[in-house]
Design a protein around this motif. Structure first.
Motif, PDB file in Angstrom:
ATOM      1  N   ILE A 146       0.825  -1.214   0.000  1.00 25.77           N
ATOM      2  CA  ILE A 146       0.000   0.000   0.000  1.00 25.77           C
ATOM      3  C   ILE A 146       0.855   1.257   0.000  1.00 25.77           C
ATOM      4  N   GLY A 147       2.144   1.097   0.206  1.00 24.55           N
ATOM      5  CA  GLY A 147       3.039   2.242   0.237  1.00 24.55           C
ATOM      6  C   GLY A 147       4.460   1.784   0.472  1.00 24.55           C
ATOM      7  N   VAL A 148       5.319   2.764   0.719  1.00 28.38           N
ATOM      8  CA  VAL A 148       6.739   2.464   0.876  1.00 28.38           C
ATOM      9  C   VAL A 148       7.362   3.469   1.848  1.00 28.38           C
ATOM     10  N   VAL A 149       8.347   2.995   2.592  1.00 28.13           N
ATOM     11  CA  VAL A 149       9.136   3.895   3.433  1.00 28.13           C
ATOM     12  C   VAL A 149      10.030   4.701   2.507  1.00 28.13           C
ATOM     13  N   ARG A 150       9.922   6.009   2.578  1.00 30.64           N
ATOM     14  CA  ARG A 150      10.734   6.886   1.739  1.00 30.64           C
ATOM     15  C   ARG A 150      12.017   7.283   2.470  1.00 30.64           C
ATOM     16  N   THR A 151      11.877   7.654   3.752  1.00 28.68           N
ATOM     17  CA  THR A 151      13.037   8.035   4.551  1.00 28.68           C
ATOM     18  C   THR A 151      12.893   7.436   5.947  1.00 28.68           C
ATOM     19  N   ALA A 152      14.022   7.170   6.573  1.00 29.68           N
ATOM     20  CA  ALA A 152      14.031   6.678   7.950  1.00 29.68           C
ATOM     21  C   ALA A 152      15.328   7.125   8.601  1.00 29.68           C
ATOM     22  N   SER A 153      15.222   7.552   9.854  1.00 30.04           N
ATOM     23  CA  SER A 153      16.433   7.906  10.586  1.00 30.04           C
ATOM     24  C   SER A 153      16.260   7.531  12.046  1.00 30.04           C
ATOM     25  N   GLY A 154      17.381   7.298  12.694  1.00 28.58           N
ATOM     26  CA  GLY A 154      17.351   6.930  14.109  1.00 28.58           C
ATOM     27  C   GLY A 154      16.622   5.614  14.318  1.00 28.58           C
ATOM     28  N   ASP A 155      15.978   5.493  15.454  1.00 25.23           N
ATOM     29  CA  ASP A 155      15.233   4.290  15.819  1.00 25.23           C
ATOM     30  C   ASP A 155      13.867   4.335  15.134  1.00 25.23           C
ATOM     31  N   GLU A 169       4.049 -10.566  14.210  1.00 27.18           N
ATOM     32  CA  GLU A 169       4.947 -10.712  15.359  1.00 27.18           C
ATOM     33  C   GLU A 169       6.368 -10.253  15.057  1.00 27.18           C
ATOM     34  N   LYS A 170       6.626  -9.839  13.818  1.00 25.50           N
ATOM     35  CA  LYS A 170       7.987  -9.518  13.401  1.00 25.50           C
ATOM     36  C   LYS A 170       8.194  -8.010  13.303  1.00 25.50           C
ATOM     37  N   THR A 171       9.256  -7.521  13.943  1.00 33.59           N
ATOM     38  CA  THR A 171       9.621  -6.109  13.880  1.00 33.59           C
ATOM     39  C   THR A 171      10.949  -5.988  13.145  1.00 33.59           C
ATOM     40  N   ASP A 172      10.956  -5.139  12.112  1.00 32.45           N
ATOM     41  CA  ASP A 172      12.160  -4.908  11.320  1.00 32.45           C
ATOM     42  C   ASP A 172      12.519  -3.433  11.349  1.00 32.45           C
ATOM     43  N   PRO A 173      13.800  -3.125  11.189  1.00 38.37           N
ATOM     44  CA  PRO A 173      14.181  -1.717  11.039  1.00 38.37           C
ATOM     45  C   PRO A 173      13.522  -1.141   9.788  1.00 38.37           C
ATOM     46  N   ALA A 174      13.041   0.079   9.895  1.00 40.34           N
ATOM     47  CA  ALA A 174      12.472   0.759   8.722  1.00 40.34           C
ATOM     48  C   ALA A 174      13.625   1.280   7.884  1.00 40.34           C
ATOM     49  N   VAL A 175      13.640   0.891   6.631  1.00 38.26           N
ATOM     50  CA  VAL A 175      14.681   1.351   5.713  1.00 38.26           C
ATOM     51  C   VAL A 175      14.007   1.859   4.447  1.00 38.26           C
ATOM     52  N   PRO A 176      14.596   2.855   3.787  1.00 41.17           N
ATOM     53  CA  PRO A 176      14.011   3.343   2.540  1.00 41.17           C
ATOM     54  C   PRO A 176      13.799   2.199   1.551  1.00 41.17           C
ATOM     55  N   GLY A 177      12.618   2.190   0.951  1.00 40.70           N
ATOM     56  CA  GLY A 177      12.272   1.152  -0.007  1.00 40.70           C
ATOM     57  C   GLY A 177      11.458   0.014   0.589  1.00 40.70           C
TER      58      GLY A 177
END
Length: 154
Positions: free
Chosen positions: A29-38, A45-53
């Motif tokens: 439905i969308g995409v992470v464009r930018t991410a910084s810090g935590d 049940e799965k948590t992943d770091p947010a990264v562009p793309g």
């Protein structure tokens, strides 16, 4: 054999409109464009770091820590900017212009968020809603910002 192929084609054509544009399970439905810090995305049940793309789906929980921030672009070109110590759930997303069907519901339970409307907010503003613990925000313009803090005991 000729009739079986024609029946399969007809069946496939009839099924196609049912899924075009609608966010079905597992659909982007969308995409992470930018991410910084935590900054994280939790899916099930799965948590992943947010990264562009990183592709986003209905039900994803976007979270940021003390110095974190996230920028997200949804499929209708809406953009969400999520500030530090925030939590937002992408509850519903439906974008099917050919059928005139639109829906966007997100719930922010803490932190800050800025929204710049895409096509859903422009074509069907009543279908874009943001929920907080104490209110629902209906879109009547093209942008807004919200801060959700801890409830006071007064």
């Amino acid at each position: 054999m000729k009739y079986a192929a024609a029946a399969a084609l007809l069946f496939g054509a009839l099924c196609l409109p049912a899924v075009s544009g609608a966010a079905v399970a597992g659909e982007t439905i969308g995409v992470v464009r930018t991410a910084s810090g935590d900054a994280t995305v939790t899916r099930g049940e799965k948590t992943d770091p947010a990264v562009p793309g990183l592709k986003l789906m209905v039900g994803d929980i976007l979270g940021t820590g003390r110095g974190g921030s996230l920028g997200v672009i949804l499929r209708d070109d809406s953009s969400l900017s999520i500030g530090p110590e925030s939590r937002l759930v992408l509850r519903t997303f439906l974008f099917s212009p050919s059928e005139g069907k639109y829906d966007l519901v997100a719930r922010i339970t803490r932190g800050t968020m800025a929204y710049l409307s895409g096509l859903i907010g422009k074509l069907a503003p009543e279908k874009a809603r943001f929920e907080t613990p104490s209110a629902t925000i209906g879109i009547r313009g093209t942008r807004f910002a919200v801060k959700v803090g801890e409830s006071s005991s007064r």
